[in-house]
Design an enzyme around this catalytic site. Structure first.
Site, PDB file in Angstrom:
ATOM      1  N   THR A 112       0.835  -1.212   0.000  1.00  0.00           N
ATOM      2  CA  THR A 112       0.000   0.000   0.000  1.00  0.00           C
ATOM      3  C   THR A 112       0.865   1.256   0.000  1.00  0.00           C
ATOM      4  O   THR A 112       0.714   2.139  -0.850  1.00  0.00           O
ATOM      5  CB  THR A 112      -0.900  -0.018   1.267  1.00  0.00           C
ATOM      6  OG1 THR A 112      -1.633  -1.243   1.268  1.00  0.00           O
ATOM      7  CG2 THR A 112      -1.858   1.148   1.286  1.00  0.00           C
ATOM      8  N   LYS A 162       5.867   2.091  12.618  1.00  0.00           N
ATOM      9  CA  LYS A 162       5.762   2.509  14.031  1.00  0.00           C
ATOM     10  C   LYS A 162       6.047   1.363  14.983  1.00  0.00           C
ATOM     11  O   LYS A 162       6.593   1.565  16.074  1.00  0.00           O
ATOM     12  CB  LYS A 162       4.382   3.107  14.320  1.00  0.00           C
ATOM     13  CG  LYS A 162       3.193   2.190  14.079  1.00  0.00           C
ATOM     14  CD  LYS A 162       2.579   2.404  12.745  1.00  0.00           C
ATOM     15  CE  LYS A 162       1.506   1.399  12.402  1.00  0.00           C
ATOM     16  NZ  LYS A 162       0.768   1.747  11.207  1.00  0.00           N
ATOM     17  N   VAL A 217       3.311   7.921  12.191  1.00  0.00           N
ATOM     18  CA  VAL A 217       2.194   8.374  13.037  1.00  0.00           C
ATOM     19  C   VAL A 217       1.299   9.310  12.229  1.00  0.00           C
ATOM     20  O   VAL A 217       1.773  10.292  11.645  1.00  0.00           O
ATOM     21  CB  VAL A 217       2.704   9.149  14.279  1.00  0.00           C
ATOM     22  CG1 VAL A 217       1.530   9.484  15.192  1.00  0.00           C
ATOM     23  CG2 VAL A 217       3.756   8.353  15.028  1.00  0.00           C
ATOM     24  N   GLY A 269      -0.330   8.850   9.424  1.00  0.00           N
ATOM     25  CA  GLY A 269      -0.340   8.717   7.956  1.00  0.00           C
ATOM     26  C   GLY A 269       0.096   9.994   7.267  1.00  0.00           C
ATOM     27  O   GLY A 269       1.252  10.410   7.367  1.00  0.00           O
ATOM     28  N   GLU A 283      -6.908  -4.848   9.606  1.00  0.00           N
ATOM     29  CA  GLU A 283      -6.129  -5.986   9.109  1.00  0.00           C
ATOM     30  C   GLU A 283      -6.969  -7.264   9.231  1.00  0.00           C
ATOM     31  O   GLU A 283      -7.944  -7.303   9.983  1.00  0.00           O
ATOM     32  CB  GLU A 283      -4.880  -6.171   9.985  1.00  0.00           C
ATOM     33  CG  GLU A 283      -4.089  -4.914  10.217  1.00  0.00           C
ATOM     34  CD  GLU A 283      -3.361  -4.454   8.975  1.00  0.00           C
ATOM     35  OE1 GLU A 283      -2.906  -5.311   8.208  1.00  0.00           O
ATOM     36  OE2 GLU A 283      -3.289  -3.237   8.755  1.00  0.00           O
ATOM     37  N   ASP A 285      -1.568  -0.559  18.229  1.00  0.00           N
ATOM     38  CA  ASP A 285      -1.061   0.335  17.183  1.00  0.00           C
ATOM     39  C   ASP A 285      -1.035   1.779  17.713  1.00  0.00           C
ATOM     40  O   ASP A 285      -0.045   2.501  17.528  1.00  0.00           O
ATOM     41  CB  ASP A 285      -1.979   0.219  15.957  1.00  0.00           C
ATOM     42  CG  ASP A 285      -1.632   1.199  14.857  1.00  0.00           C
ATOM     43  OD1 ASP A 285      -0.639   0.968  14.153  1.00  0.00           O
ATOM     44  OD2 ASP A 285      -2.345   2.212  14.705  1.00  0.00           O
ATOM     45  N   LYS A 327       2.196   4.405  18.477  1.00  0.00           N
ATOM     46  CA  LYS A 327       2.244   5.773  17.936  1.00  0.00           C
ATOM     47  C   LYS A 327       2.372   6.807  19.047  1.00  0.00           C
ATOM     48  O   LYS A 327       3.122   7.778  18.906  1.00  0.00           O
ATOM     49  CB  LYS A 327       0.995   6.029  17.088  1.00  0.00           C
ATOM     50  CG  LYS A 327       0.963   5.214  15.788  1.00  0.00           C
ATOM     51  CD  LYS A 327      -0.406   5.300  15.144  1.00  0.00           C
ATOM     52  CE  LYS A 327      -0.469   4.570  13.811  1.00  0.00           C
ATOM     53  NZ  LYS A 327      -1.841   4.445  13.312  1.00  0.00           N
ATOM     54  N   GLY A 373      -3.645   5.022   4.526  1.00  0.00           N
ATOM     55  CA  GLY A 373      -3.957   4.963   3.097  1.00  0.00           C
ATOM     56  C   GLY A 373      -2.714   5.207   2.263  1.00  0.00           C
ATOM     57  O   GLY A 373      -1.740   5.808   2.725  1.00  0.00           O
TER      58      GLY A 373
HETATM   59  P1  NAP Z   1       1.694  -4.006   2.787  1.00  0.00           P
HETATM   60  O1  NAP Z   1       0.659  -3.458   1.878  1.00  0.00           O
HETATM   61  O2  NAP Z   1       1.444  -5.308   3.463  1.00  0.00           O
HETATM   62  O3  NAP Z   1       3.061  -4.102   1.953  1.00  0.00           O
HETATM   63  C1  NAP Z   1       4.211  -4.689   2.456  1.00  0.00           C
HETATM   64  C2  NAP Z   1       5.231  -4.812   1.334  1.00  0.00           C
HETATM   65  O4  NAP Z   1       6.459  -5.267   1.875  1.00  0.00           O
HETATM   66  C3  NAP Z   1       4.832  -5.785   0.227  1.00  0.00           C
HETATM   67  O5  NAP Z   1       5.229  -5.274  -1.012  1.00  0.00           O
HETATM   68  C4  NAP Z   1       5.622  -7.062   0.556  1.00  0.00           C
HETATM   69  O6  NAP Z   1       6.020  -7.776  -0.587  1.00  0.00           O
HETATM   70  C5  NAP Z   1       6.867  -6.472   1.215  1.00  0.00           C
HETATM   71  N1  NAP Z   1       7.410  -7.352   2.241  1.00  0.00           N
HETATM   72  C6  NAP Z   1       6.904  -7.595   3.470  1.00  0.00           C
HETATM   73  N2  NAP Z   1       7.688  -8.458   4.140  1.00  0.00           N
HETATM   74  C7  NAP Z   1       8.701  -8.779   3.302  1.00  0.00           C
HETATM   75  C8  NAP Z   1       9.835  -9.622   3.413  1.00  0.00           C
HETATM   76  N3  NAP Z   1      10.065 -10.324   4.523  1.00  0.00           N
HETATM   77  N4  NAP Z   1      10.666  -9.695   2.365  1.00  0.00           N
HETATM   78  C9  NAP Z   1      10.414  -8.973   1.233  1.00  0.00           C
HETATM   79  N5  NAP Z   1       9.380  -8.156   1.081  1.00  0.00           N
HETATM   80  C10 NAP Z   1       8.530  -8.063   2.101  1.00  0.00           C
HETATM   81  O7  NAP Z   1       2.040  -2.962   3.950  1.00  0.00           O
HETATM   82  P2  NAP Z   1       1.687  -1.405   3.983  1.00  0.00           P
HETATM   83  O8  NAP Z   1       0.258  -1.226   4.367  1.00  0.00           O
HETATM   84  O9  NAP Z   1       2.200  -0.748   2.770  1.00  0.00           O
HETATM   85  O10 NAP Z   1       2.513  -0.938   5.281  1.00  0.00           O
HETATM   86  C11 NAP Z   1       3.896  -0.789   5.234  1.00  0.00           C
HETATM   87  C12 NAP Z   1       4.373  -0.091   6.496  1.00  0.00           C
HETATM   88  O11 NAP Z   1       3.775   1.193   6.581  1.00  0.00           O
HETATM   89  C13 NAP Z   1       3.996  -0.793   7.809  1.00  0.00           C
HETATM   90  O12 NAP Z   1       5.022  -0.610   8.744  1.00  0.00           O
HETATM   91  C14 NAP Z   1       2.740  -0.058   8.258  1.00  0.00           C
HETATM   92  O13 NAP Z   1       2.533  -0.102   9.658  1.00  0.00           O
HETATM   93  C15 NAP Z   1       3.081   1.339   7.819  1.00  0.00           C
HETATM   94  N6  NAP Z   1       1.927   2.207   7.606  1.00  0.00           N
HETATM   95  C16 NAP Z   1       0.931   1.798   6.787  1.00  0.00           C
HETATM   96  C17 NAP Z   1      -0.137   2.635   6.553  1.00  0.00           C
HETATM   97  C18 NAP Z   1      -1.249   2.231   5.650  1.00  0.00           C
HETATM   98  O14 NAP Z   1      -2.205   2.992   5.478  1.00  0.00           O
HETATM   99  N7  NAP Z   1      -1.202   1.061   5.010  1.00  0.00           N
HETATM  100  C19 NAP Z   1      -0.181   3.891   7.169  1.00  0.00           C
HETATM  101  C20 NAP Z   1       0.882   4.289   8.002  1.00  0.00           C
HETATM  102  C21 NAP Z   1       1.931   3.427   8.202  1.00  0.00           C
HETATM  103  P3  NAP Z   1       4.938  -8.468  -1.578  1.00  0.00           P
HETATM  104  O15 NAP Z   1       4.224  -7.321  -2.225  1.00  0.00           O
HETATM  105  O16 NAP Z   1       5.729  -9.237  -2.541  1.00  0.00           O
HETATM  106  O17 NAP Z   1       4.065  -9.279  -0.696  1.00  0.00           O
HETATM  107  N1  HSE Z   2      -3.983   0.276  10.978  1.00  0.00           N
HETATM  108  C1  HSE Z   2      -3.619   1.656  11.094  1.00  0.00           C
HETATM  109  C2  HSE Z   2      -4.863   2.479  11.398  1.00  0.00           C
HETATM  110  C3  HSE Z   2      -2.962   2.113   9.794  1.00  0.00           C
HETATM  111  O1  HSE Z   2      -5.972   1.956  11.309  1.00  0.00           O
HETATM  112  O2  HSE Z   2      -4.715   3.647  11.782  1.00  0.00           O
HETATM  113  C4  HSE Z   2      -2.261   3.447   9.874  1.00  0.00           C
HETATM  114  O3  HSE Z   2      -1.182   3.437  10.748  1.00  0.00           O
END
Ligand code: NAP
Ligand code: HSE
Length: 442
Positions: A12, A102, A129, A131, A187, A198, A202, A306
């Site tokens: 994402t 985080k 923290v 987003g 999730e 979570d 933060k 997001g």
């Molecule tokens: P995600 O959609 O699950 O994407 C994770 C990515 O990392 C995927 O491309 C995955 O590869 C790769 N990956 C994970 N483990 C791996 C490993 N062991 N070796 C190689 N590649 C690996 O996660 P996300 O939602 O983007 O979140 C990423 C980070 O941002 C997290 O720390 C999350 O807490 C933080 N965050 C997310 C959001 C949000 O809105 N989503 C907001 C704020 C912070 P594949 O694609 O091949 O599976």
């Molecule tokens: N799971 C987290 C939330 C994503 O719902 O706020 C952003 O850190």
């Protein structure tokens, strides 16, 4: 003079980041100097939402963080390991790091920031923290002349979405959680969101920035929203409140100059007065209210998660580092040859803050009891609270279900330890069936 980016993760946040890097028009001119050099993923066969040359991809993430050509490693893979090891290896290989993780920062911050400061590298985490909401850098830079005394936030989008729907529709937790999962907010395993973990990660990060010291995550008091019922939301509404999962970090008042400074750092569902600025923050939105001297109250509001919003924060961090590298490549170095770090961007503290035990918190409480509908029950509750120095603001018997009465009390400011002792005694009274809920009031 370009800056080579090694991206760990193309999910994402990684995808949103790449979209900005590939489309620099009308953004800061420095975006054109950023070159997406390697992309590390788990699976090479997975269809991707962005089209990139196949030779950029690798599943060997270690080869990215050790590649001498890479300037900035962007960790958006999530999880604790191998994220922690890869960040440390990147730092050891002279890279600057941008992360949205985080969970890793709240647990391994000490190790990561000590390694970075020794190596003369930056670890920036705006996306970790809130987003897309700029709050980390404002705390580090724009507000750094203030003495911060309170940070109060709605910093988990999933739980805010669930509580908002419960509030608006009178729905129960489990049915809204299923919707949140279907919509992709929560999730598949929603534990970290709904149990407050979570938000605890933060607020530990925000408290560390606001109060200039490390926070031991195990000392952060954490309660989630599983126990919040439609009945509590309805009673709160009648009493003039909405229920929000609040994360709070606050300096305890020092009664004398000799008393060591203590912080409260806590996450729990809270009754928020409807007129409070955080009460109207709904759905997946986040907001952080910072109170400091002399600035007063400053509130940061926006999309807390997001792809696009989080990528906005990631790329801003990359640009901050790129701008500094531009200056540094112009020749600014310390006498020993290591880069001179910007003290407002680098981590500037080493000690751990003292966190006050939750029993010592002074706050108002809401509690709901199911009791026998017999004379004298309210009197017994009142006497017990009085014996524990818990002063009541209101007591209402709002409902009778068969032979059961439902009694709701709201207290004045009381010490949490005293309130809990009173509840323990009340639980053992013959005329009381259960303490159905206990929530703090802002
Ligand atoms: P995600 O959609 O699950 O994407 C994770 C990515 O990392 C995927 O491309 C995955 O590869 C790769 N990956 C994970 N483990 C791996 C490993 N062991 N070796 C190689 N590649 C690996 O996660 P996300 O939602 O983007 O979140 C990423 C980070 O941002 C997290 O720390 C999350 O807490 C933080 N965050 C997310 C959001 C949000 O809105 N989503 C907001 C704020 C912070 P594949 O694609 O091949 O599976
Ligand atoms: N799971 C987290 C939330 C994503 O719902 O706020 C952003 O850190």
């Amino acid at each position: 003079m370009g800056f080579k980016i090694g991206l760990l993760g193309l999910g994402t946040v990684g995808t949103g980041t790449v979209k900005i890097l590939l489309d620099p028009a009308q953004r800061h001119p420095l975006v054109r100097d950023l070159e997406l050099y390697r992309v590390g993923v788990r699976s090479l066969d997975k269809p991707r939402a962005v089209s990139l040359p196949a030779d950029l991809f690798t599943t060997d993430l270690e080869s990215i963080v050790t590649d001498p050509a890479v300037d900035i490693v962007v960790e958006v893979m999530g999880g604790l390991e191998p994220a922690r090891s890869l960040i440390l290896k990147a730092i050891a290989h002279g890279k600057h790091v941008v992360t949205a993780n985080k969970a890793a920062i709240a647990r391994f911050g000490e190790e990561i920031f000590e390694a970075a400061s020794e190596a003369g590298g930056y670890v920036l985490l705006e996306a970790a923290v809130g987003g897309g909401i700029p709050v980390v850098e404002p705390l580090k830079q724009s507000l750094c002349s203030n003495r911060i005394h309170t940070v109060t936030g709605i910093i988990n989008g999933t739980t805010n979405y669930i509580l908002t729907r419960m509030q608006q529709e009178g729905a129960d937790f489990s049915e809204v959680l299923a919707d949140a999962q279907r919509l992709g907010y929560a999730e598949a395993d929603p534990t970290a969101d709904v149990d407050g973990l979570d938000a605890a990660d933060k607020i530990a990060i925000l408290a560390s920035l606001a109060f200039g010291g490390r926070i031991n995550l195990s000392e952060v008091h954490c309660e989630g929203i599983r126990q919040v019922s439609a009945a509590d939301i309805a009673y709160a509404e009648k009493l003039g409140f909405v229920i929000k999962l609040l994360a709070v970090a606050k300096r305890n008042p020092q009664l004398s100059a000799n008393e060591p400074e203590q912080l409260q750092v806590r996450v729990h569902p809270t009754l928020v007065p409807k007129a409070h600025p955080l009460a109207s923050v709904n759905d997946v939105y986040n907001a952080i209210l910072v109170e400091g001297d002399p600035v007063g109250q400053v509130m940061f509001f926006g999309p807390g998660a997001g792809s696009g919003p989080t990528a906005s924060a990631v790329v801003s961090d990359i640009l901050n580092i790129a701008a500094l590298l531009k200056v540094e490549r112009g020749g600014v170095r310390q006498a020993d040859g290591t880069p001179l770090l910007d003290p407002l961007l680098a981590c500037s503290h080493q000690h751990y803050c003292a966190i006050a035990p939750i029993e010592d918190l002074t706050t108002r409480f809401y509690a709901r009891f199911l009791t026998m509908d017999t004379p004298g029950v309210i009197g017994k509750l009142g006497t017990c609270f009085g014996e524990h120095r818990v002063s009541l603001e209101s007591v209402v018997q709002t409902d009778v279900r068969g032979s059961q009465a439902e009694i709701v009390v709201v207290t004045h400011d009381v010490r949490e330890g005293n309130f809990r002792q009173a509840l323990n005694e009340i639980r053992s009274m013959d005329s009381v069936s259960c303490v159905a809920s206990m929530l703090r009031v802002l």
